[in-house]
Design a protein around this motif. Sequence first.
Motif, PDB file in Angstrom:
ATOM      1  N   THR A 171     -41.008   8.414  47.147  1.00 50.43           N
ATOM      2  CA  THR A 171     -40.730   6.999  47.374  1.00 50.43           C
ATOM      3  C   THR A 171     -39.683   6.813  48.454  1.00 50.43           C
ATOM      4  O   THR A 171     -39.811   5.946  49.325  1.00 50.43           O
ATOM      5  N   VAL A 172     -38.651   7.645  48.432  1.00 48.84           N
ATOM      6  CA  VAL A 172     -37.607   7.554  49.461  1.00 48.84           C
ATOM      7  C   VAL A 172     -38.168   7.914  50.833  1.00 48.84           C
ATOM      8  O   VAL A 172     -37.896   7.235  51.830  1.00 48.84           O
ATOM      9  N   ILE A 173     -38.988   8.958  50.895  1.00 51.04           N
ATOM     10  CA  ILE A 173     -39.570   9.383  52.179  1.00 51.04           C
ATOM     11  C   ILE A 173     -40.484   8.293  52.737  1.00 51.04           C
ATOM     12  O   ILE A 173     -40.394   7.933  53.921  1.00 51.04           O
ATOM     13  N   VAL A 174     -41.348   7.735  51.893  1.00 52.28           N
ATOM     14  CA  VAL A 174     -42.253   6.677  52.353  1.00 52.28           C
ATOM     15  C   VAL A 174     -41.454   5.436  52.744  1.00 52.28           C
ATOM     16  O   VAL A 174     -41.778   4.759  53.726  1.00 52.28           O
ATOM     17  N   GLY A 175     -40.390   5.135  52.003  1.00 57.31           N
ATOM     18  CA  GLY A 175     -39.534   3.999  52.349  1.00 57.31           C
ATOM     19  C   GLY A 175     -38.859   4.172  53.697  1.00 57.31           C
ATOM     20  O   GLY A 175     -38.777   3.228  54.489  1.00 57.31           O
ATOM     21  N   LEU A 176     -38.393   5.389  53.971  1.00 54.46           N
ATOM     22  CA  LEU A 176     -37.777   5.645  55.284  1.00 54.46           C
ATOM     23  C   LEU A 176     -38.798   5.553  56.409  1.00 54.46           C
ATOM     24  O   LEU A 176     -38.506   5.002  57.481  1.00 54.46           O
ATOM     25  N   LEU A 177     -40.005   6.067  56.181  1.00 54.35           N
ATOM     26  CA  LEU A 177     -41.057   5.942  57.192  1.00 54.35           C
ATOM     27  C   LEU A 177     -41.418   4.487  57.428  1.00 54.35           C
ATOM     28  O   LEU A 177     -41.669   4.071  58.561  1.00 54.35           O
ATOM     29  N   TRP A 178     -41.407   3.684  56.357  1.00 53.39           N
ATOM     30  CA  TRP A 178     -41.699   2.261  56.452  1.00 53.39           C
ATOM     31  C   TRP A 178     -40.652   1.558  57.311  1.00 53.39           C
ATOM     32  O   TRP A 178     -40.986   0.754  58.182  1.00 53.39           O
ATOM     33  N   VAL A 179     -39.381   1.878  57.070  1.00 55.82           N
ATOM     34  CA  VAL A 179     -38.300   1.270  57.859  1.00 55.82           C
ATOM     35  C   VAL A 179     -38.394   1.703  59.317  1.00 55.82           C
ATOM     36  O   VAL A 179     -38.225   0.879  60.230  1.00 55.82           O
ATOM     37  N   LEU A 180     -38.670   2.977  59.565  1.00 55.93           N
ATOM     38  CA  LEU A 180     -38.818   3.453  60.941  1.00 55.93           C
ATOM     39  C   LEU A 180     -39.993   2.775  61.644  1.00 55.93           C
ATOM     40  O   LEU A 180     -39.915   2.472  62.842  1.00 55.93           O
ATOM     41  N   CYS A 181     -41.055   2.526  60.912  1.00 55.58           N
ATOM     42  CA  CYS A 181     -42.214   1.834  61.484  1.00 55.58           C
ATOM     43  C   CYS A 181     -41.853   0.401  61.865  1.00 55.58           C
ATOM     44  O   CYS A 181     -42.249  -0.085  62.928  1.00 55.58           O
ATOM     45  N   ILE A 182     -41.081  -0.267  61.025  1.00 54.26           N
ATOM     46  CA  ILE A 182     -40.648  -1.627  61.340  1.00 54.26           C
ATOM     47  C   ILE A 182     -39.736  -1.633  62.561  1.00 54.26           C
ATOM     48  O   ILE A 182     -39.863  -2.493  63.445  1.00 54.26           O
ATOM     49  N   ILE A 183     -38.828  -0.671  62.642  1.00 46.63           N
ATOM     50  CA  ILE A 183     -37.940  -0.585  63.812  1.00 46.63           C
ATOM     51  C   ILE A 183     -38.758  -0.305  65.070  1.00 46.63           C
ATOM     52  O   ILE A 183     -38.501  -0.873  66.136  1.00 46.63           O
ATOM     53  N   GLY A 184     -39.764   0.574  64.949  1.00 46.82           N
ATOM     54  CA  GLY A 184     -40.628   0.852  66.094  1.00 46.82           C
ATOM     55  C   GLY A 184     -41.378  -0.378  66.555  1.00 46.82           C
ATOM     56  O   GLY A 184     -41.512  -0.629  67.763  1.00 46.82           O
ATOM     57  N   LEU A 185     -41.880  -1.168  65.612  1.00 50.34           N
ATOM     58  CA  LEU A 185     -42.555  -2.413  65.985  1.00 50.34           C
ATOM     59  C   LEU A 185     -41.588  -3.392  66.644  1.00 50.34           C
ATOM     60  O   LEU A 185     -41.952  -4.084  67.597  1.00 50.34           O
ATOM     61  N   LEU A 186     -40.372  -3.453  66.155  1.00 52.25           N
ATOM     62  CA  LEU A 186     -39.368  -4.330  66.756  1.00 52.25           C
ATOM     63  C   LEU A 186     -39.091  -3.931  68.195  1.00 52.25           C
ATOM     64  O   LEU A 186     -39.033  -4.787  69.088  1.00 52.25           O
ATOM     65  N   VAL A 187     -38.970  -2.639  68.435  1.00 49.30           N
ATOM     66  CA  VAL A 187     -38.724  -2.154  69.801  1.00 49.30           C
ATOM     67  C   VAL A 187     -39.912  -2.478  70.699  1.00 49.30           C
ATOM     68  O   VAL A 187     -39.739  -2.926  71.837  1.00 49.30           O
ATOM     69  N   LEU A 188     -41.125  -2.260  70.179  1.00 49.16           N
ATOM     70  CA  LEU A 188     -42.307  -2.544  70.989  1.00 49.16           C
ATOM     71  C   LEU A 188     -42.423  -4.039  71.315  1.00 49.16           C
ATOM     72  O   LEU A 188     -42.812  -4.410  72.415  1.00 49.16           O
ATOM     73  N   TYR A 189     -42.100  -4.907  70.365  1.00 45.13           N
ATOM     74  CA  TYR A 189     -42.171  -6.345  70.620  1.00 45.13           C
ATOM     75  C   TYR A 189     -41.074  -6.784  71.583  1.00 45.13           C
ATOM     76  O   TYR A 189     -41.284  -7.704  72.376  1.00 45.13           O
ATOM     77  N   ARG A 190     -39.913  -6.130  71.527  1.00 47.16           N
ATOM     78  CA  ARG A 190     -38.829  -6.470  72.460  1.00 47.16           C
ATOM     79  C   ARG A 190     -39.182  -6.092  73.894  1.00 47.16           C
ATOM     80  O   ARG A 190     -38.882  -6.788  74.821  1.00 47.16           O
ATOM     81  N   VAL A 191     -39.830  -4.918  74.015  1.00 53.93           N
ATOM     82  CA  VAL A 191     -40.227  -4.436  75.342  1.00 53.93           C
ATOM     83  C   VAL A 191     -41.368  -5.274  75.889  1.00 53.93           C
ATOM     84  O   VAL A 191     -41.485  -5.484  77.087  1.00 53.93           O
ATOM     85  N   GLY A 192     -42.223  -5.759  75.004  1.00 52.81           N
ATOM     86  CA  GLY A 192     -43.324  -6.602  75.432  1.00 52.81           C
ATOM     87  C   GLY A 192     -44.648  -5.907  75.522  1.00 52.81           C
ATOM     88  O   GLY A 192     -45.552  -6.354  76.191  1.00 52.81           O
TER      89      GLY A 192
END
Length: 76
Positions: free
Chosen positions: A54-75
Amino acid sequence: MTLSIILIVLSVILTAFILLHKGRGGGLSDLFGGGMTTGMSGTSVAERNLDRLTVIVGLLWVLCIIGLLVLYRVGI
């Protein structure tokens, strides 16, 4: 697009893992006297492995959200 699909899959898996956990009390039912029979027994190996997963999947989930945030910021 791929990161969004991964996020959806991870969200479903994380929800399933959280629902698989054993209740430990402390919720609203304990407030009204429903948690009188909870025993403090040791956790099993399966429960500890579920905690780790659960902790590993939760960390991957957070990293995925951060990655999406970076991609949306870059455009992209």
